[in-house]
Scaffold this active site. Structure first.
Site, mmCIF file in Angstrom:
data_model
loop_
_atom_site.group_PDB
_atom_site.id
_atom_site.type_symbol
_atom_site.label_atom_id
_atom_site.label_comp_id
_atom_site.label_asym_id
_atom_site.label_seq_id
_atom_site.Cartn_x
_atom_site.Cartn_y
_atom_site.Cartn_z
ATOM 1 N N HIS A 1 2.028 4.490 -2.948
ATOM 2 C CA HIS A 1 2.033 5.999 -2.745
ATOM 3 C C HIS A 1 3.665 6.282 -3.362
ATOM 4 O O HIS A 1 3.652 7.460 -3.828
ATOM 5 C CB HIS A 1 1.710 6.305 -1.458
ATOM 6 C CG HIS A 1 0.647 6.302 -0.791
ATOM 7 N ND1 HIS A 1 -0.681 7.189 -1.594
ATOM 8 C CD2 HIS A 1 -0.229 5.464 0.020
ATOM 9 C CE1 HIS A 1 -1.757 6.812 -0.776
ATOM 10 N NE2 HIS A 1 -1.581 5.869 0.126
ATOM 11 N N HIS B 1 -5.782 8.155 -2.327
ATOM 12 C CA HIS B 1 -6.409 6.971 -2.964
ATOM 13 C C HIS B 1 -7.473 7.259 -3.984
ATOM 14 O O HIS B 1 -8.340 6.604 -3.998
ATOM 15 C CB HIS B 1 -7.009 6.308 -1.805
ATOM 16 C CG HIS B 1 -6.236 6.089 -0.573
ATOM 17 N ND1 HIS B 1 -6.515 6.804 0.760
ATOM 18 C CD2 HIS B 1 -5.009 5.311 -0.656
ATOM 19 C CE1 HIS B 1 -5.301 6.250 1.367
ATOM 20 N NE2 HIS B 1 -4.476 5.483 0.941
ATOM 21 N N HIS C 1 0.946 -1.137 -0.084
ATOM 22 C CA HIS C 1 -0.093 0.013 0.074
ATOM 23 C C HIS C 1 0.913 1.314 0.013
ATOM 24 O O HIS C 1 0.686 2.123 -0.783
ATOM 25 C CB HIS C 1 -0.766 -0.033 1.225
ATOM 26 C CG HIS C 1 -1.808 1.416 1.370
ATOM 27 N ND1 HIS C 1 -3.107 1.227 1.470
ATOM 28 C CD2 HIS C 1 -1.385 2.537 1.483
ATOM 29 C CE1 HIS C 1 -3.687 2.498 1.622
ATOM 30 N NE2 HIS C 1 -2.607 3.129 1.681
ATOM 31 N N GLU C 2 1.923 1.359 0.800
ATOM 32 C CA GLU C 2 2.557 2.404 0.914
ATOM 33 C C GLU C 2 3.654 2.602 -0.144
ATOM 34 O O GLU C 2 4.181 3.882 -0.612
ATOM 35 C CB GLU C 2 3.436 2.589 2.313
ATOM 36 C CG GLU C 2 2.608 2.428 3.590
ATOM 37 C CD GLU C 2 1.483 3.545 3.658
ATOM 38 O OE1 GLU C 2 1.691 4.605 3.239
ATOM 39 O OE2 GLU C 2 0.353 3.325 4.208
#
Length: 323
Positions: free
Chosen positions: A119, A139, A115-116
């Site tokens: 980003h 998101h 997830h990170e």
């Protein structure tokens, strides 16, 4: 035209249609790690393989990955690091929460890592202008496209928000209660819970609305016990103040509870010591009048060593034993 998150997501997804030899090797290494039945995995090793497999080898060496013992409100965070000399954002730091993830299944920390990393990938590919998305959290469409593609490819469960609510709440040990109308309004009931000792105030983006709609005052009602290091750093006056507050609240609780008596309850504190003759002394009519008795006293617990001390002697105990 500048690259958007959606553009960058589509570029990464295109590489998954036909894996290169390097991607295939990375995928095999990841599968070996994920199926080795070990409870832990090296985040740096995994991150290096994911960088090749899913992120076009663009993350290393620009992105730093580390565990954070101070991250308690979210499972992970991806933050920009500004160069002190130029003032420009030149590096990215990806942090995973040690308190929230260390005792959870390994899949949770892997999903958080990916997830990170998504980003971080957008920060790199969109010239440090990562789109904040429709909800202002980063998101948006691009994030959802790439997360769905990775989930389908590797059978992951990368989501927008984590569900570790109980873990997060366990670290919110500083609590304030509002005395205004909002204390009867769900879902918060006038409570503000934080992991740090920062009282509600003008720095909160909801403060102006609260003042207009409620107008109540926040009072701190709970905080964690000080650590040994914090106690040692306190002055004698500060320690005495803490001890007095604990004793006052203890005695007040005893007064409110009252001692049960034969016809009702008494407003006096409950006596914890009964009248007793001194142990080991033979009783006889001759010395009945001279028999020594322990005076009936109220016992309180020392807030430091938990020893039960007569209320009249507690201050002397604190001064002589704990000062």
């Amino acid at each position: 035209m500048p690259v958007t998150d959606e553009d960058a997501a589509l570029a990464a997804i295109a590489t998954l249609e036909h894996l290169s030899a390097e991607q295939t090797t990375a995928l095999q290494a990841i599968n070996t790690i994920l199926h080795n039945d070990e409870p832990f995995a090296d985040i740096h090793e995994l991150f290096a393989h994911y960088n090749v497999l899913y992120f076009r080898k663009l993350l290393l060496p620009r992105v730093e990955v580390l565990w954070s013992p101070r991250l308690t409100l979210c499972a992970g965070i991806c933050e920009l690091s500004r160069d002190a000399s130029t003032g420009r954002f030149t590096r990215i730091r990806l942090k995973l929460s040690t308190p929230l993830l260390q005792y959870r299944p390994r899949s949770d920390f892997i999903n958080t890592l990916i997830h990170e990393a998504i980003h971080a990938y957008f920060f790199v590919t969109t010239s440090w202008k990562h789109s904040r998305g429709d909800d202002g959290t980063g998101h948006g469409v691009g994030f959802q496209l790439l997360a769905d593609a990775i989930n389908n490819h590797g059978n992951y469960n990368v989501t927008i928000y984590h569900t570790f609510h109980d873990e997060v709440d366990s670290f919110r040990t500083h609590v304030w209660q509002c005395d205004g109308p909002c204390q009867s309004q769900p879902p918060y009931l006038g409570l503000v819970k934080r992991s740090m000792n920062r009282a509600p105030g003008k720095g909160d983006n909801w403060w102006a609305r609260h003042q207009a709609e409620c107008g109540g005052t926040y009072t701190k009602i709970q905080e964690p016990a000080p650590t040994k290091k914090q106690l040692e750093a306190m002055s004698t006056k500060e320690r005495a103040g803490r001890q007095k507050n604990k004793l006052d609240s203890w005695v007040a609780a005893g007064v409110r509870k009252g001692a049960k008596t034969e016809g009702g309850t008494s407003d006096k504190p409950i006596d914890l010591v009964e009248d007793k003759t001194l142990a080991g002394q033979k009783r006889s009519r001759a010395d009945d009048d001279d028999l020594l008795r322990v005076e009936k006293k109220l016992l309180v617990e020392c807030p430091i060593c938990n020893l039960k001390i007569a209320e009249s002697d507690i201050n002397e105990h604190l001064d002589t034993v704990h000062t």
